[in-house]
Design a protein around this motif. Structure first.
Motif: not given
Length: 304
Positions: A10, A38, A42, A47, A81, A137, A161
């Motif tokens: 990610t 990400g 994300i 993307i 991701a 991710g 995230r």
């Protein structure tokens, strides 16, 4: 035989090229690029165009390097991701068409298995241990001992995230920390349940953020250790706690000035420190080992 392993993380894309002979395995080339796939959206499962372009351009460069080394077999794996993105399959198609690289999107379960195989090669697993791999991710946990994998699971609570969702202050506020830890606590209930049964006494940090923690400690104390050449590193727990608390309580500018901290991880390492410290505190673990071998080495092992 020559093998190329591409790990599309990610945050970072990794390329590892190795040669296998009847007697040994030799790494010929390795690099990583902070693609930040990400970035931005994300949590919206997207993307964004800039990240998409960076990713494809990086894969084009990887393709040139692979050609130069006359590789026999390539395995490219994409994780959280690409796995969760609505345009993830578009990215895979673009990689095939523009970079001539065929990408395999692996599940969180497969990711955890490959991380385990990589860590096992490092020799870090001695007793009942919990492997933790903090990605952008997702976060993978693998419960194992020296002989077998006992339990594994991937959770969508990666550093990118959580950072995009909660980390807005500088330095991170107590309110934001509490929101992150409440989310983590709620997500990891089954992990704590299985650990209650097996009682792991060691946390093995799989590369990534744990390499950053080790680099910061080594630079601070001028230890004669080269992480890029080591398979494992045994943390002094007090040094580890001291450096992670410093990261959590520092401003972005203060962290950026710390020797051993790469730009990609200046903010991400705050989330990683919170995740690792909470896990160890909750499970009453005070032994921490770094394995520099991770998913990439697990993929290489699968090819061999």
């Amino acid at each position: 035989m020559r093998f190329a392993v591409i790990d599309l993380g990610t945050n970072t894309f990794h390329l590892l090229i190795a040669e296998s002979t009847p007697k040994n395995l030799k790494v010929l080339f390795k690099t990583n690029v902070p693609v930040k796939l990400g970035e931005g959206k994300i949590n919206d499962n997207q993307i964004i165009p800039k990240a998409f372009e960076r990713g494809i351009n990086t894969l084009k460069n990887f393709s040139k390097i692979i050609s130069k080394y006359e590789v026999d077999t390539i395995r490219a794996t994409a994780t959280s991701a690409v796995r969760s993105a609505e345009n993830g399959k578009e990215f895979v198609l673009a990689a095939q068409n523009e970079a001539n690289i065929s990408i395999e999107i692996i599940s969180g379960d497969e990711e955890a298995s490959l991380i385990y195989e990589g860590v096992k090669l490092s020799g870090a697993i001695k007793d009942c241990s919990l492997i933790m791999d903090i990605g952008g991710g997702s976060v993978e946990f693998i419960l194992c001992d020296s002989e077998k994998l006992i339990w594994k699971k991937s959770y969508n609570i990666g550093a990118a995230r959580l950072m995009q969702q909660y980390f807005k202050s500088d330095p991170i506020s107590n309110e934001e920390k509490n929101l992150i830890l409440a989310k983590v606590q709620n997500e990891l209930l089954d992990l704590f349940e299985v650990c209650e049964k097996y009682q792991p006494n060691v946390l093995i940090g799989s590369a990534g953020a744990f390499e950053t923690f080790a680099e910061l400690i080594i630079k601070k104390h001028n230890y004669l250790v080269n992480i890029s050449e080591a398979k494992t590193y045994n943390f002094n727990f007090d040094e580890y706690i001291e450096i992670t608390l410093k990261l959590i309580n520092s401003t972005h500018t203060e962290r950026a000035a710390m020797p051993g901290l790469i730009p990609l991880r200046v903010d991400m390492c705050v989330i990683a420190a919170l995740l690792a410290n909470y896990t160890m505190g909750r499970l009453k673990i005070n032994q921490l080992i770094l394995s520099t071998y991770d998913l990439k080495m697990g993929v290489l092992a699968s090819l061999l």
